[in-house]
Design a protein around this motif. Sequence first.
Motif, short mmCIF file in Angstrom:
data_model
loop_
_atom_site.label_atom_id
_atom_site.label_comp_id
_atom_site.label_asym_id
_atom_site.label_seq_id
_atom_site.Cartn_x
_atom_site.Cartn_y
_atom_site.Cartn_z
N GLY A 1 0.96 -1.18 0.20
CA GLY A 1 -0.05 0.00 -0.07
C GLY A 1 0.96 1.25 0.02
O GLY A 1 0.38 2.43 -0.55
N ARG A 2 2.08 1.08 0.45
CA ARG A 2 3.08 2.38 0.41
C ARG A 2 3.33 2.59 -1.13
O ARG A 2 3.62 3.95 -1.24
N PHE A 3 3.19 1.93 -1.84
CA PHE A 3 3.46 2.37 -3.38
C PHE A 3 2.51 3.39 -3.78
O PHE A 3 2.86 4.06 -4.67
N MET A 4 1.26 3.23 -3.18
CA MET A 4 0.12 3.83 -3.76
C MET A 4 0.19 5.39 -3.23
O MET A 4 -1.14 6.00 -3.53
N TYR A 5 0.70 5.70 -2.01
CA TYR A 5 0.62 7.04 -1.62
C TYR A 5 1.04 8.21 -2.73
O TYR A 5 2.02 8.14 -3.36
N ALA A 6 0.23 9.20 -2.78
CA ALA A 6 0.34 10.33 -3.66
C ALA A 6 1.65 11.02 -3.29
O ALA A 6 2.51 11.43 -4.19
N LEU B 1 3.83 10.95 3.37
CA LEU B 1 2.86 10.65 4.39
C LEU B 1 2.92 9.38 5.32
O LEU B 1 2.98 9.31 6.36
N TRP B 2 3.42 8.35 4.28
CA TRP B 2 3.56 7.00 4.88
C TRP B 2 4.67 7.00 6.22
O TRP B 2 4.62 6.35 7.25
N LYS B 3 5.63 7.97 5.92
CA LYS B 3 6.79 8.17 6.46
C LYS B 3 6.43 8.89 7.97
O LYS B 3 6.96 8.54 8.97
N THR C 1 -2.52 2.85 9.49
CA THR C 1 -2.15 1.76 8.63
C THR C 1 -0.44 1.22 8.84
O THR C 1 -0.23 0.25 9.24
N GLU C 2 0.27 2.35 9.36
CA GLU C 2 1.52 2.01 9.89
C GLU C 2 1.73 1.19 10.99
O GLU C 2 2.68 0.59 11.30
#
Length: 503
Positions: A221-226, A230-232, A241-242
Amino acid sequence: MEVFSIQVFFLFFLLSLYIYLQFLNAPKKTKNYGFKTYPLLGALPEFLMNRHQFLEWTTKVLANCPTNTAVFHRPGGVHGVITANPLNVEHMLKSNFENYPKGIRFISLLEDFLGNGIFNSDNELWKIQRKTASYEFNTKSLRNFVMENVTVEIRTRLLPILSKASETKRFLDLQDILERFAFDNVCKLAFNVDPGCLGGDGTAGAGFMRAFEDAATLSSGRFMYAFPLLWKVKKFLQVGTEQRLRESIVTVHEFADKIIRSRLEGKDSDDQDLLSRFIGNEHNSPEFLRDIIISFILAGRDTTSSALTWFFWILSSRPDVKEKILSEIETIRVQNGKRIGDPFSLEELRDMQYLHAAISETMRLYPPVPIDTKACLNDDVLPDGTVIKKDWFISYHTYAMGRMENIWGKDCCEYKPERWIENGMYRSENPFRFPVFHAGPRMCLGKDMAYIQMKSIAAAVIEKFEMEVVNKDTCPAHVLSLTLRMKGGLPVGVKEKGTGLVF
Ligand code: HEM
């Protein structure tokens, strides 16, 4: 009069501003193919609009490009090339292999989960694992070990579950069943542990499987962050989710560590599985052994189940293909003096050429790994003339390639197993035109094993059961994880042949 001219001037100014802004926001029309690119925003608006149907959208874009290749720009320094051109694929996966590693961006996304396992490493770390693994994957002993595990799982779990569903007229989620099958199987292969997810007691194993699935889905799912930042941030704050990802990774690691520790202490020794083949090298630390094992489980976990789920869905509306498969299996069974339900040997499976074609044709249209990405180390020009810069990503789009007229002809979107058959025999395709199992030095190590598993299951199920797929005429939606899974599974009714039961 003066007020009037001020008004006219003001209106003129507004009109000019409006036209200027329209121009600024309009897609650059220097060419009418490729991704629509906006000033400052790049392809981001289109990406956000189409993220939910990413594969179909990108397939359409590539089909309209003269060389089936498009350049992609997004704010935040994300630039890359997506290609469905076999010459470009050969260049990136083989001829200029060294220039296109997995790269830091890809590796860092999956690193928490996969560490430096074969699936998530480059250079020396990858080479060491590849060398040991490719030797082992070609040994007869490993092939026999796989064959034995598959046969036992089919006979003692899969077939009884289907018989029971037929008796009780209960609907099953076939995708779930096949995923459990594959997970049990690959865990046996990796560290000789039977998690018992399919039909076994499965208490410990089910938790491991669930955690593994969550970790794979959330990592990808991390691949799809615009905006990757944000995921970091979420990871740093341990929220959403993290936080779930971290919990699932802990569960997976604890399960694997326990087995590896016990094996290193000399308990439960077994010399057949992959772990014991890597333990032989005393330079491999327990953490590295864990990474290796987790990568193998990931690679073999839901690739075969994805292929078979789409295969059974297609068969449900293609009685003509099912009949041909049945006739082939029956001929081989009778020739070898077997009864329905008896397991097939390796040689008998190898003789099932039409079944092999029908499964390959399924993967052409529904590849288990639909798109795969590498990084570009140094500026380069692809064989079709596309310029690619250092640090850009490059993806080969297997899903789109299965739907390209340039590769498969006008009937590219039709399901036709016959396109694989020449003089009654299966004809392999050039792997750069059909990169379902990747190609070049990093080609899938489990390809033969995967066909053994898929053909054994298909042959056993098709001869013994009729399947009625719910909503068989609607193409199921998919979830884009690392693999192409059906959204909501594949609900089926099952009828054991010869029992007189009806759906
Ligand atoms: C239908 C089934 C399968 C398909 C379509 C498939 C496809 C692929 C693809 C596309 C890759 C390249 C991934 C990448 O590097 O980004 C790959 C790699 C790999 N596959 Fe498979 N696979 C299948 C089954 C299996 C099975 C059953 C195993 C056994 C455990 C396996 C083991 C591996 C390994 C170890 C790699 C990594 C190779 C390397 O990086 O050197 N695969 N596979």
